[in-house]
Design a protein around this motif. Sequence first.
Motif, PDB file in Angstrom:
ATOM      1  N   UNK A   1       0.795  -1.327   0.160  1.00 10.91           N
ATOM      2  CA  UNK A   1      -0.050   0.059  -0.026  1.00 10.91           C
ATOM      3  C   UNK A   1       0.964   1.294  -0.006  1.00 10.91           C
ATOM      4  N   UNK A   2       1.792   1.247   0.890  1.00 11.02           N
ATOM      5  CA  UNK A   2       2.804   2.400   0.517  1.00 11.02           C
ATOM      6  C   UNK A   2       3.548   2.700  -0.678  1.00 11.02           C
ATOM      7  N   UNK A   3       3.843   1.679  -1.219  1.00 13.70           N
ATOM      8  CA  UNK A   3       4.409   1.856  -2.831  1.00 13.70           C
ATOM      9  C   UNK A   3       3.452   2.245  -3.656  1.00 13.70           C
ATOM     10  N   UNK A   4       2.164   2.104  -3.405  1.00 12.29           N
ATOM     11  CA  UNK A   4       1.236   2.418  -4.286  1.00 12.29           C
ATOM     12  C   UNK A   4       0.720   3.764  -4.002  1.00 12.29           C
ATOM     13  N   UNK A   5       0.528   4.057  -2.655  1.00 12.74           N
ATOM     14  CA  UNK A   5       0.198   5.279  -2.104  1.00 12.74           C
ATOM     15  C   UNK A   5       1.132   6.729  -2.398  1.00 12.74           C
ATOM     16  N   UNK A   6       2.477   6.209  -2.096  1.00 14.37           N
ATOM     17  CA  UNK A   6       3.278   7.201  -2.210  1.00 14.37           C
ATOM     18  C   UNK A   6       3.904   7.230  -3.465  1.00 14.37           C
ATOM     19  N   UNK A   7       4.072   6.211  -4.414  1.00 14.83           N
ATOM     20  CA  UNK A   7       4.730   6.438  -5.749  1.00 14.83           C
ATOM     21  C   UNK A   7       3.690   6.176  -6.829  1.00 14.83           C
ATOM     22  N   UNK A   8       2.782   5.569  -6.448  1.00 19.21           N
ATOM     23  CA  UNK A   8       1.744   5.122  -7.610  1.00 19.21           C
ATOM     24  C   UNK A   8       2.194   4.095  -8.168  1.00 19.21           C
ATOM     25  N   UNK A   9       2.788   3.045  -7.621  1.00 13.24           N
ATOM     26  CA  UNK A   9       3.352   1.817  -8.384  1.00 13.24           C
ATOM     27  C   UNK A   9       2.302   0.718  -7.774  1.00 13.24           C
ATOM     28  N   UNK A  10       1.383   0.301  -8.766  1.00 11.20           N
ATOM     29  CA  UNK A  10       0.634  -0.965  -8.350  1.00 11.20           C
ATOM     30  C   UNK A  10       1.469  -2.221  -8.345  1.00 11.20           C
ATOM     31  N   UNK A  11       0.719  -3.201  -7.617  1.00 14.29           N
ATOM     32  CA  UNK A  11       1.347  -4.685  -7.533  1.00 14.29           C
ATOM     33  C   UNK A  11       1.165  -5.277  -9.088  1.00 14.29           C
ATOM     34  N   UNK A  12       2.182  -5.724  -9.622  1.00 16.52           N
ATOM     35  CA  UNK A  12       2.209  -6.436 -10.890  1.00 16.52           C
ATOM     36  C   UNK A  12       1.669  -7.943 -10.642  1.00 16.52           C
ATOM     37  N   UNK A  13       2.284  -8.611  -9.778  1.00 18.31           N
ATOM     38  CA  UNK A  13       1.937  -9.934  -9.408  1.00 18.31           C
ATOM     39  C   UNK A  13       1.954 -10.200  -8.065  1.00 18.31           C
ATOM     40  N   UNK A  14       1.267 -11.158  -7.389  1.00 18.70           N
ATOM     41  CA  UNK A  14       1.177 -11.605  -6.087  1.00 18.70           C
ATOM     42  C   UNK A  14       0.810 -12.797  -5.884  1.00 18.70           C
ATOM     43  N   UNK A  15       1.553 -13.610  -5.025  1.00 19.27           N
ATOM     44  CA  UNK A  15       1.293 -15.140  -4.763  1.00 19.27           C
ATOM     45  C   UNK A  15       1.389 -15.399  -3.499  1.00 19.27           C
ATOM     46  N   UNK A  16      -0.047 -15.721  -3.253  1.00 17.17           N
ATOM     47  CA  UNK A  16      -0.381 -16.188  -1.620  1.00 17.17           C
ATOM     48  C   UNK A  16      -0.683 -17.555  -1.595  1.00 17.17           C
ATOM     49  N   UNK A  17      -0.228 -18.660  -0.963  1.00 16.28           N
ATOM     50  CA  UNK A  17       1.136 -18.665  -0.484  1.00 16.28           C
ATOM     51  C   UNK A  17       2.151 -18.503  -1.628  1.00 16.28           C
ATOM     52  N   UNK A  18       3.359 -18.277  -1.401  1.00 15.36           N
ATOM     53  CA  UNK A  18       4.054 -18.185   0.006  1.00 15.36           C
ATOM     54  C   UNK A  18       4.066 -16.705   0.435  1.00 15.36           C
ATOM     55  N   UNK A  19       3.286 -15.815  -0.141  1.00 12.93           N
ATOM     56  CA  UNK A  19       3.429 -14.417   0.386  1.00 12.93           C
ATOM     57  C   UNK A  19       4.533 -13.557  -0.160  1.00 12.93           C
ATOM     58  N   UNK A  20       4.492 -13.351  -1.417  1.00 15.40           N
ATOM     59  CA  UNK A  20       5.547 -12.718  -2.401  1.00 15.40           C
ATOM     60  C   UNK A  20       4.678 -11.654  -3.371  1.00 15.40           C
TER      61      UNK A  20
END
Length: 125
Positions: free
Chosen positions: A23-42
Amino acid sequence: MRRPQALRQVALSAGRDIDATLAFWLDVFGLPVHARYDPPGIAFIIVGGIRLFFTGGIPQATVYLDMDDLDAFYETASDNGVAFTTAPTLVHRDAAGEFGPAGESEWMAFLKDPAGNTIGLVERK
């Protein structure tokens, strides 16, 4: 000896709360998540073709990002509650053109994300 041709990825700690870090990287720099994998939490964020890889279990790191109009970004981000560890500061006068065009200077500001990763913002002017 062969040399690396490009920077591909930077591994950064996600700390104990990957959601807060992303959320910090999105809110401060406007950089959204490109990919997320849960599990393992990356998770991955892409900046200028370079992957930022967020995961737990690694030490905090430092990543340097080029930033146009660093002073204006610093003012706006500070006004919005972002805490910087260092305000924009002249760190190098590049008279010889060692790291870019000769005669430019390199300015940097620093802040940390919620996981404790240091972010250096760099502007040459």
